[in-house]
Scaffold this active site. Sequence first.
Site, PDB file in Angstrom:
ATOM      1  N   GLU A 132      -0.526  -9.599  -1.126  1.00 15.27           N
ATOM      2  CA  GLU A 132      -1.378  -8.542  -1.704  1.00 15.27           C
ATOM      3  C   GLU A 132      -2.599  -8.211  -0.830  1.00 15.27           C
ATOM      4  O   GLU A 132      -3.601  -7.712  -1.332  1.00 15.27           O
ATOM      5  CB  GLU A 132      -1.798  -8.892  -3.142  1.00 15.27           C
ATOM      6  CG  GLU A 132      -0.599  -9.048  -4.057  1.00 15.27           C
ATOM      7  CD  GLU A 132      -0.934  -9.031  -5.553  1.00 15.27           C
ATOM      8  OE1 GLU A 132      -2.127  -8.968  -5.905  1.00 15.27           O
ATOM      9  OE2 GLU A 132       0.013  -9.075  -6.358  1.00 15.27           O
ATOM     10  N   GLU A 243       6.652 -11.108  -7.682  1.00 11.64           N
ATOM     11  CA  GLU A 243       5.883 -11.367  -8.902  1.00 11.64           C
ATOM     12  C   GLU A 243       6.179 -10.255  -9.880  1.00 11.64           C
ATOM     13  O   GLU A 243       6.068  -9.075  -9.537  1.00 11.64           O
ATOM     14  CB  GLU A 243       4.359 -11.366  -8.665  1.00 11.64           C
ATOM     15  CG  GLU A 243       3.822 -12.562  -7.927  1.00 11.64           C
ATOM     16  CD  GLU A 243       2.297 -12.515  -7.763  1.00 11.64           C
ATOM     17  OE1 GLU A 243       1.590 -12.003  -8.649  1.00 11.64           O
ATOM     18  OE2 GLU A 243       1.829 -13.006  -6.715  1.00 11.64           O
TER      19      GLU A 243
END
Length: 322
Positions: A132, A243
């Site tokens: 991320e 995720e």
Amino acid sequence: MRFSSSVLAFAATLSTASAAYKGFNYGAFFNNQVAKVLADFEYEFNAAKQLPGTNGEFTSARIYTMIQHGTTNTIIEAIQAAINTKTSLLLGLWASAGQANFNNEISTLKAATQQFGASFTDLVLGISVGSEDLYRNSVIGSQNNENPGTSPAELVNYIQQTRDAVKGTGLAGKPIGHVDTWTAFVNASNNAVISAVDFIGVDAYPYFQTTMANNIENGNDTFYAAFDATVAVSQGKPVWVTETGWPVTGDTRNLAVASAQNAKIYWDDVTCSLINANVNLFYYTLQDVQWGNPNPSFGLKPAGDLQQVNPLFDLTCPGSSA
Ligand SMILES: *[C@@H]1O[C@H](CO)[C@@H](O)[C@H](O)[C@H]1NC(C)=O
Ligand SMILES: *[C@@H]1O[C@H](CO)[C@@H](O)[C@H](O)[C@H]1NC(C)=O
């Protein structure tokens, strides 16, 4: 006998090319910032394998760093735990803390390869350079007060450094990827990162998509819109879901209500359809309420002894015979 049959089952999962990876995400420390040690990781990996309703198929672990929490460059104890429990690994190298820290990630990766040899490298499914970082580097990331993140050029550089580091080692040939939010991948300014990797790991949470009609009734459509948009920009590279999940408790975010009942709907629709489609999947998450009350909480298991408490809802996929 128990030992040899689990070894056989493990060998079977590795040799069946069509069986996708199924696992959870494992942080390096608990909510109170205390580092997880060998016994903690072993305990979590074993609990995942024994998760009721899942046929013992959650045998993979995604980690975020090679470095034991609180140390400079000691190998994270998750590696020894994975070897001890025959858990396959999506490794992560933390890439949002600058070059000096990335050098430590690389040296620790090399140290693990040297110290454990094939007992480690045979378990490795892939290596994610970063997590991320582009999201943190984006407009929405800075609005959410995230850390600065990493530019696409810097990430491409780290990916090349990783490719150079694994050359001639037991990790040569393992796919090297990058994990980020779907919003980061569809941002064309980040295309060079997609070009540089072997696979894309996408994180997508309809719960957090508060500018959209993100009620659970739209959860499946919202997830697949994000997934499909990522596949569309993937330059033909495999897209792993690194995720996703729906919270079991926590604040309502726009139309998204956190509850075990809604998490079950999301599990049945999204998780089970990804499993059926053989997409590599790392669900978020097995348990996240140890030593604290995260808001939201995504844990399938409530507080308490991880191997004793039951999941908050039935994980058996619709139509399966688990
Ligand atoms: C798109 O990506 C670039 C490079 O990572 C970043 O600087 C920019 O803020 C992103 N755009 C948005 C709208 O987030
Ligand atoms: C979820 O979306 C996918 C992709 O559009 C679709 O194939 C699937 O049928 C949907 N599942 C449900 C339960 O709506």
